[in-house]
Design an enzyme around this catalytic site. Structure first.
Site, PDB file in Angstrom:
ATOM      1  N   CYS A  10       0.872  -1.187   0.000  1.00 46.98           N
ATOM      2  CA  CYS A  10       0.000   0.000   0.000  1.00 46.98           C
ATOM      3  C   CYS A  10       0.909   1.237   0.000  1.00 46.98           C
ATOM      4  O   CYS A  10       2.112   1.119  -0.250  1.00 46.98           O
ATOM      5  CB  CYS A  10      -0.962  -0.014   1.185  1.00 46.98           C
ATOM      6  N   ASN A  13       2.370   1.537   4.255  1.00 46.83           N
ATOM      7  CA  ASN A  13       2.677   0.287   4.988  1.00 46.83           C
ATOM      8  C   ASN A  13       2.425   0.398   6.496  1.00 46.83           C
ATOM      9  O   ASN A  13       3.105  -0.237   7.293  1.00 46.83           O
ATOM     10  CB  ASN A  13       4.133  -0.181   4.714  1.00 46.83           C
ATOM     11  N   CYS A  15      -1.220   0.934   7.379  1.00 41.93           N
ATOM     12  CA  CYS A  15      -2.657   0.671   7.546  1.00 41.93           C
ATOM     13  C   CYS A  15      -3.057  -0.592   6.779  1.00 41.93           C
ATOM     14  O   CYS A  15      -3.184  -1.663   7.363  1.00 41.93           O
ATOM     15  CB  CYS A  15      -3.493   1.858   7.084  1.00 41.93           C
ATOM     16  N   ARG A  16      -3.249  -0.478   5.470  1.00 43.18           N
ATOM     17  CA  ARG A  16      -3.840  -1.577   4.728  1.00 43.18           C
ATOM     18  C   ARG A  16      -2.937  -2.799   4.543  1.00 43.18           C
ATOM     19  O   ARG A  16      -3.375  -3.930   4.797  1.00 43.18           O
ATOM     20  CB  ARG A  16      -4.304  -1.073   3.354  1.00 43.18           C
ATOM     21  N   SER A  17      -1.693  -2.576   4.087  1.00 38.90           N
ATOM     22  CA  SER A  17      -0.885  -3.773   3.769  1.00 38.90           C
ATOM     23  C   SER A  17      -0.448  -4.566   5.001  1.00 38.90           C
ATOM     24  O   SER A  17      -0.425  -5.802   4.924  1.00 38.90           O
ATOM     25  CB  SER A  17       0.286  -3.440   2.845  1.00 38.90           C
ATOM     26  N   ASP A 128      -8.073   3.941   1.126  1.00 34.28           N
ATOM     27  CA  ASP A 128      -7.048   4.391   2.079  1.00 34.28           C
ATOM     28  C   ASP A 128      -7.748   5.023   3.288  1.00 34.28           C
ATOM     29  O   ASP A 128      -8.462   6.016   3.143  1.00 34.28           O
ATOM     30  CB  ASP A 128      -6.181   5.426   1.348  1.00 34.28           C
TER      31      ASP A 128
HETATM   32  P1  4NP Z   1      -1.665   2.930   4.021  1.00 31.25           P
HETATM   33  O1  4NP Z   1      -2.245   4.335   4.564  1.00 31.25           O
HETATM   34  O2  4NP Z   1      -1.166   3.196   2.622  1.00 31.25           O
HETATM   35  O3  4NP Z   1      -2.847   2.017   4.034  1.00 31.25           O
HETATM   36  O4  4NP Z   1      -0.567   2.510   4.990  1.00 31.25           O
HETATM   37  C1  4NP Z   1      -1.474   5.497   4.566  1.00 31.25           C
HETATM   38  C2  4NP Z   1      -0.547   5.703   5.557  1.00 31.25           C
HETATM   39  C3  4NP Z   1       0.202   6.874   5.569  1.00 31.25           C
HETATM   40  C4  4NP Z   1      -0.010   7.831   4.601  1.00 31.25           C
HETATM   41  C5  4NP Z   1      -0.948   7.619   3.590  1.00 31.25           C
HETATM   42  C6  4NP Z   1      -1.679   6.447   3.577  1.00 31.25           C
HETATM   43  N1  4NP Z   1       0.716   9.050   4.638  1.00 31.25           N
HETATM   44  O5  4NP Z   1       0.426   9.930   3.814  1.00 31.25           O
HETATM   45  O6  4NP Z   1       1.611   9.200   5.483  1.00 31.25           O
END
Ligand code: 4NP
Length: 158
Positions: A10, A13, A15-17, A128
């Protein structure tokens, strides 16, 4: 025997993955095949390297019986050689991975998680949740539990 290897990817790294990683490990454990698999996750960005998953993601994981505790890392070019499958959480992740894949063979390894949603076919991504609320984090778990259990058995039994 060589393990079949899956990398969930994702943006951050956190939240989702990492949730997909742990949910799939639990599914594999329940099937008794965890030892045959190498399951990991990575992010496209470098902002959260070394961090535990987002506290909100961990909270919702905990509610569903998971303990999301992998440390964030950034995808690297060697991942395209190391992993059999690289599974993107959304279209942006998929496009990015396709653009940096070093060759056609590696490109073929990239899958979209939304292709495995059965109960929620109206979603074309795992949205997201980072700038969202509790419901968005809860939704990530619900969607991933659907998609990860429908990953084709061929992925598990290469
Ligand atoms: P993820 O979510 O891609 O599911 O881990 C996010 C985590 C951090 C950010 C964006 C999405 N960020 O912009 O820091």
């Amino acid at each position: 025997m060589k393990k079949v290897s899956l990398l969930f990817v994702c943006l951050g790294n956190i939240c989702r993955s990492p949730a997909a990683e742990d949910i799939t490990k639990k599914i594999a454990e329940d099937k008794g095949i965890l030892t045959l698999l190498d399951i990991d996750s990575a992010g496209i960005g470098d902002w959260h390297i070394g961090q535990l998953p987002d506290a909100r993601m961990r909270k919702h994981g905990y509610i569903h019986g998971y303990k999301f505790n992998s440390k964030a890392r950034q995808i690297c070019m060697n991942d395209f050689n190391r992993f059999d499958y690289i599974i993107a959480m959304d279209k942006d992740n998929y496009s990015y991975l396709s653009n940096i894949a070093p060759n056609k063979e590696c490109k073929k390894k990239i899958l979209r998680i939304s292709d495995y949603l059965k109960l929620y076919p109206n979603y074309d991504k795992i949205p997201d949740p980072y700038y969202g609320d509790d419901d968005d984090f809860e939704n990530v778990i619900i969607l991933l539990e659907d998609a990860c259990k429908n990953l084709p058995l061929s992925l598990f039994n290469k």
